[in-house]
Design an enzyme around this catalytic site. Structure first.
Site, short mmCIF file in Angstrom:
data_model
loop_
_atom_site.label_atom_id
_atom_site.label_comp_id
_atom_site.label_asym_id
_atom_site.label_seq_id
_atom_site.Cartn_x
_atom_site.Cartn_y
_atom_site.Cartn_z
CG ASN A 1 -0.27 -0.12 2.52
OD1 ASN A 1 0.79 -0.76 2.64
ND2 ASN A 1 -0.85 0.46 3.55
CD GLU B 1 2.18 -0.58 10.76
OE1 GLU B 1 1.25 -1.33 10.38
OE2 GLU B 1 2.41 0.52 10.26
CB CYS C 1 -1.67 0.15 8.60
SG CYS C 1 -0.42 1.45 8.76
#
Length: 513
Positions: free
Chosen positions: A155, A250, A284
């Site tokens: 992304n 993450e 995110c």
């Protein structure tokens, strides 16, 4: 300047027949390049080369490495249009999304880590109350681990993929980056820049490939940094456990935004739309669910609906589109499934709600109401341009529902009484909370960025964001010493009793219940 496809071949060399990965432009569905799907032997050879050159890179010191990083900072800005073109070609972002979230971050990060690596990693003098080390010099040293592996997501191929390499390099490590096979071209473009700016060959390398390449990389490095889904993060951690390789993860998020009754509804609505749809919702820490106190629910929904209907979706040039295409085809399926699940359980679609027609991977910016926690759109990570809005009776219900999630990456609270809004934010189970704002914590590189619960382990940014790429080494220097310490052999009862009395004197004065 070589074409993107030519650069891929020049950088990675030839690969066995049949091991090429096609790279698509998600806005059109057209294949724009091919990259090698590297195997374990190739990764092992990359690691060997990286370890051979890492000591010389470390020996440059913070000043020497910092000069190169500062040159790279300028290179990113000088070549922004080329970089943006590459990013857009493999992600489908709008020009503005690529500039704000990728170029600005990259430029800031190179300068930040060049300036702050010497600060965060400086030797620390330590004082101790223990009499056994009185008069000695105690130091905590941060020593680069050696070879760091980074497995990046699709992304944000610059910010969340290449971006994690910058502090690792600044600390003195060699780095091998395994970008997502969906978006490898940006990493290869930045490799070109690092070489132009003076990073020695093999200090930074790009290992293109699928999941097997990432697994092979995990086996070869001294530390692995992974950004991606929680499910894949667990697999990375399991693989790393076999070699006791440290990991930083993450992972997924389902970030809530709470609108209190006294909020500035115009700002809250603008923020919800922007940070919910930014980068096609593929962030995110994007706003994934909204809880609004009942007295202002209708007014807030009306504002959001009006703003969502005005959004322009497309892949045009600068200033012509607000929301781009989605990047990863299977993610479009997930978004569609979440919307259909919500509709089947009673939710209403006020805006959007459908796949785009024609070529490429598109989903309309979507606003959902009458939602609840029986619906996937409120409990599972959607990662797309959707904004589900739920009415709550009060702040207590909003807090309970916001915390009713396995994730805890980011959160937002909006309210004019900032003390109350902050008090609400402090009760949220989240690695970061913004009050009357959303996501901007990520731009403050001094702040730690990490998740609670299933959203990850460790942090990026701040002191912890570079120290994780180092081994902490304790150093004790004895400058003035007797030939033999009092406690050394041979033992005798007089000294043993004396030491016992000393320990009682030092530690026996604590209060007892």
């Amino acid at each position: 300047m070589a074409s993107v496809e030519e650069q891929v071949v020049e950088t990675n060399g030839s690969a066995p027949e049949g091991s090429q990965i096609p790279v698509e432009n998600p806005a059109t569905g057209q294949v724009i390049a091919h990259v090698p799907d590297m195997g374990a032997d190739e990764v092992k050879e990359m690691a060997r080369k990286a370890r051979a050159v890492q000591p010389a890179w470390e020996a440059l010191g913070f000043e020497g490495r910092g000069r190169i990083l500062k040159r790279m900072q300028k290179w990113v800005l000088d070549n922004r249009d080329e970089i943006i073109a590459v990013i857009r070609s493999e992600t489908g972002k709008t020009y503005e999304d690529a500039q704000l979230a990728e170029i600005s971050y990259g430029a800031a990060a190179f300068g930040f880590w060049a300036d702050n690596a010497p600060v965060y990693l400086a030797d620390e003098k330590v004082k101790s109350a223990n009499v056994l080390v009185k008069g000695k010099k105690l130091i905590t040293r941060y020593k680069p681990l050696g070879l760091v592996g980074v497995i990046g997501p699709w992304n944000y191929p610059l910010t969340n993929s290449f971006g994690d390499c910058i502090p690792a390099l600044a600390a003195g490590n060699a780095v091998i980056l395994k970008p997502s096979e969906v978006t490898p071209l940006t990493s290869l473009k930045l490799l070109e820049g690092l070489r132009e700016c003076g990073v020695p060959e093999h200090v930074f390398q790009v290992a293109t490939g699928r999941g097997g390449t990432g697994a092979a990389l995990t086996d070869e490095v001294d530390m692995i940094m992974f950004t991606g889904s929680t499910a894949t993060g667990k697999k990375v951690m399991q693989r790393a456990a076999e070699t006791l390789t440290p990991v930083s993860l993450e992972l997924g998020g389902k970030d809530p935004l709470i609108v209190l009754a006294d909020a500035d509804l115009e700002r809250a609505a603008n923020s919800a739309i922007y940070w919910g749809m930014f980068n096609g919702g593929q962030t995110c820490i994007s706003v994934e669910r909204v809880y609004v106190e009942e007295p202002v629910y209708d007014a807030f929904v009306a504002k959001v609906t009006e703003k969502a209907r005005a959004l322009r979706q497309g892949s045009g040039e600068m200033g012509t589109a607000d929301v781009g295409s989605m990047t990863f085809p299977p993610q479009v399926d997930i978004v569609e499934r979440h919307v259909e699940d919500a509709k089947a359980k009673g939710a209403k679609v006020l805006v959007g709600g459908k796949r785009g027609s024609g070529a490429g991977y598109w989903f309309e910016p979507t606003v959902l109401v009458d939602v609840d926690h029986t619906m996937e759109c409120m409990t599972e990570e959607t990662f797309g341009p959707t904004l589900p809005i739920m009415k709550v009776s009060d702040a207590e219900e909003a807090i309970r529902l916001a915390n009713d999630s396995p994730y805890g990456l980011g959160a937002s609270v909006y309210g004019k009484d900032v003390h109350r809004a902050e008090a609400v934010g402090r009760r949220l189970e989240s690695g970061a909370v913004c009050i009357n704002d959303s996501l901007v914590n990520y731009t403050a590189l001094e702040l730690p960025m990490g998740g609670a619960k299933a959203s990850g382990l460790g942090t990026r940014h701040g002191a912890g964001g570079i120290r994780k790429y180092c081994q902490q080494q304790a150093i004790v220097v004895t400058r003035f010493a007797m030939k033999k310490e009092l406690y050394m052999y041979p033992y005798n009862s007089r000294v043993t009793k004396l030491l016992g009395k000393t320990f009682n004197l030092l530690y026996g004065r604590g209060k007892r219940d």
